[in-house]
Design a protein around this motif. Structure first.
Motif, short mmCIF file in Angstrom:
data_model
loop_
_atom_site.label_atom_id
_atom_site.label_comp_id
_atom_site.label_asym_id
_atom_site.label_seq_id
_atom_site.Cartn_x
_atom_site.Cartn_y
_atom_site.Cartn_z
N GLU A 198 18.29 11.20 46.28
CA GLU A 198 17.97 10.46 45.05
C GLU A 198 19.21 9.90 44.36
OE1 GLU A 198 15.38 12.67 42.54
OE2 GLU A 198 13.76 12.29 43.98
N THR A 199 20.36 10.55 44.58
CA THR A 199 21.57 10.09 43.88
C THR A 199 22.61 9.48 44.81
OG1 THR A 199 22.69 12.20 44.09
CG2 THR A 199 21.36 11.89 42.10
N TRP A 200 22.42 9.58 46.12
CA TRP A 200 23.37 9.08 47.12
C TRP A 200 24.67 9.90 47.12
CZ3 TRP A 200 19.27 6.08 46.25
CH2 TRP A 200 18.90 5.11 47.17
N CYS A 201 24.76 10.95 46.33
CA CYS A 201 26.01 11.71 46.19
C CYS A 201 25.87 13.09 46.82
CB CYS A 201 26.35 11.91 44.71
SG CYS A 201 26.62 10.37 43.82
N LEU A 202 27.01 13.73 47.07
CA LEU A 202 27.04 15.08 47.64
C LEU A 202 26.01 15.98 46.95
CD1 LEU A 202 28.77 17.00 49.55
CD2 LEU A 202 29.96 17.66 47.46
N ASP A 203 25.21 16.68 47.76
CA ASP A 203 24.19 17.58 47.22
C ASP A 203 24.83 18.97 47.05
OD1 ASP A 203 22.06 19.19 46.61
OD2 ASP A 203 20.74 18.36 48.16
N ILE A 204 25.10 19.33 45.81
CA ILE A 204 25.83 20.57 45.53
C ILE A 204 25.09 21.80 46.07
CG2 ILE A 204 26.94 21.93 43.69
CD1 ILE A 204 27.90 18.97 43.98
N ARG A 205 23.75 21.72 46.07
CA ARG A 205 22.96 22.87 46.55
C ARG A 205 23.28 23.21 47.99
NH1 ARG A 205 17.59 19.87 44.70
NH2 ARG A 205 18.82 18.33 45.78
N ARG A 206 23.70 22.21 48.77
CA ARG A 206 23.99 22.43 50.19
C ARG A 206 25.31 23.16 50.42
NH1 ARG A 206 20.21 19.18 53.65
NH2 ARG A 206 19.04 18.10 52.03
N LEU A 207 26.08 23.35 49.34
CA LEU A 207 27.36 24.04 49.50
C LEU A 207 27.18 25.55 49.49
CD1 LEU A 207 29.46 21.86 47.03
CD2 LEU A 207 29.66 21.88 49.52
N GLU A 208 25.97 26.00 49.07
CA GLU A 208 25.74 27.44 48.88
C GLU A 208 26.12 28.28 50.10
OE1 GLU A 208 25.36 29.15 46.36
OE2 GLU A 208 24.74 27.74 44.79
N GLY A 209 25.56 27.90 51.27
CA GLY A 209 25.79 28.76 52.45
C GLY A 209 27.01 28.39 53.27
N LEU A 210 27.89 27.59 52.72
CA LEU A 210 29.01 27.05 53.51
C LEU A 210 30.07 28.11 53.80
CD1 LEU A 210 30.56 24.44 54.54
CD2 LEU A 210 31.53 24.32 52.25
N ASP A 211 30.46 28.23 55.08
CA ASP A 211 31.60 29.09 55.42
C ASP A 211 32.84 28.34 54.96
OD1 ASP A 211 33.81 30.28 56.49
OD2 ASP A 211 33.25 29.94 58.59
N SER A 212 33.48 28.85 53.91
CA SER A 212 34.53 28.05 53.29
C SER A 212 35.88 28.73 53.34
CB SER A 212 34.13 27.71 51.85
OG SER A 212 34.10 28.87 51.06
N SER A 213 36.08 29.61 54.34
CA SER A 213 37.36 30.33 54.36
C SER A 213 38.56 29.37 54.48
CB SER A 213 37.35 31.37 55.48
OG SER A 213 36.81 30.79 56.65
#
Ligand SMILES: Cc1ncc(COP(=O)(O)O)c(C=O)c1O
Length: 367
Positions: free
Chosen positions: A109-124
């Protein structure tokens, strides 16, 4: 088929104040100097308008994103989150500093990064996130900044498309640890080329300055460019308001086609600025050739609409990591139509004619 007869829609528009500013820069000799009053005044005005402590002027938005990453100390072995649908130069900027992009899907809907999708991210290995406000959509910066502070990520906010926009009353360009503006030839604030990097972090600012200094400033903005930008900054708010009104009128007309065209959505408590206005031509989300057929007809009719970004879904996993499905990024890269902003400052009749040509051409194609 109906034609757009009230164009063409040129940019930049003739601006007497810009002419006067350039003549003054000629008269005082600053046009030919390394240093003068205009760059200094522009940096100060940007700090003021974007609520920032420091503004470093540079040669483009693209180099601005790279400088921002260098200022944050991002380099070899680091990962940087990027939306699967974004400006291609941002992917290159991450690679240029030796880091690896981690692609995450966008909100359809916004064409921008979906913050909700960052939840499960392996971000080490994630050190930073590059996020862009695109096509009239705005990133959910309050949520992103909150998540970033919990996870230890630094945020590069790409505000190249939306100077003057705001989120919860706070200027876009003031949210990220570092934020970037573009003054490229098509942009809302233009000097043909140019950009700026804004931050409150003195250490980041110092690192950027050291990197850019090769005995002389390597990616500079000139006095003449700064002179042309100063009067435009003063008019930004008034022009953004005019563009916003026109967008409302255009969307009213295209809402007749709600089953085929989904416009960019703005969340509550946000105020976008319109460099591009986006729709998804929904049939093309699964049949991309339909978008190209429609665009060919629109362009023949003189309507200034274009395809959006190609996005990064097709990028090899040798060059990036892909987190989760990138299905929205894929759909939008195939289906996005963008209307370029000069139409929005044109006469109301002309803007409405473009909207009507869009409606008629699309009806003709789908019937
Ligand atoms: C989102 C975004 N970021 C960065 C840029 C790069 O700006 P520049 O053309 O000044 O390099 C653009 C240019 O269109 C853009 O749309």
């Amino acid at each position: 088929m109906q034609q757009v007869t009230l164009g063409p829609f040129d940019w930049p528009v003739a601006d007497e104040d810009v002419r006067v500013a350039l003549e003054q820069a000629y008269a005082d000799g600053s046009w030919g100097r390394y240093h003068g009053p205009h760059c200094e005044a522009l940096a100060a005005r940007l700090c003021d308008q974007f609520s920032r402590k420091r503004a470093m002027l540079c040669s483009s938005g693209t180099i601005g994103v790279e400088l921002a990453l260098r200022g944050l100390g991002v380099g070899e072995g680091d990962e940087v989150v990027l939306a699967g649908y974004d400006f291609s130069g941002n992917f290159r900027a991450i690679e240029a500093v030796g880091a690896r992009p981690v692609l995450v899907d966008v909100d359809s809907e916004t064409w921008c990064l979906d913050i909700r999708r960052l939840e499960g991210l392996d971000s080490s290995a994630v050190k930073a996130v590059v996020v862009s406000h695109l096509h009239g959509g705005l990133v959910d910066m309050p949520k992103l900044m909150n998540m970033a502070s919990r996870r230890g990520w630094r945020i590069v906010e790409d505000a190249c498309q939306q100077p003057g926009a705001s989120i919860e009353g706070q200027p876009v360009g003031s949210w990220g640890d570092v934020s970037v503006l573009s003054f490229g030839g098509s942009k809302l604030l233009t000097s043909g080329r140019g950009g700026a990097v804004l931050t409150d972090d003195m250490q980041v600012n110092q690192r950027m300055k050291i990197y850019a200094n090769r005995g002389n400033q390597a990616f500079p903005l000139s006095e003449l460019q700064a002179a042309a930008l100063l009067p435009q900054l003063k008019k930004l708010e008034e022009r953004n308001q005019a563009r916003e009104r026109r967008v409302g009128e255009i969307l009213q007309i295209t809402s007749q086609l709600a089953s085929w065209l989904r416009p960019v959505a703005s969340r509550a408590e946000t105020r976008p600025a319109y460099y591009k206005l986006a729709w998804s031509f929904m049939p093309a989300e699964t049949q991309p050739e339909l978008r190209d057929q429609l665009l060919a007809k629109l362009q023949t009719a003189g309507a200034p609409l274009d395809a959006g970004f190609r996005g990064f879904v097709g990028r090899s996993t040798r060059r990036c990591r892909k987190h989760g499905t990138l299905s929205n990024s894929k759909r939008l890269s195939q289906s996005t139509l963008v209307l370029h902003h000069p139409v929005l400052l044109a006469h109301k009749k002309a803007a409405l004619q473009v909207a009507e040509v869009l409606v008629e051409t699309l009806r003709h194609q789908v019937s």
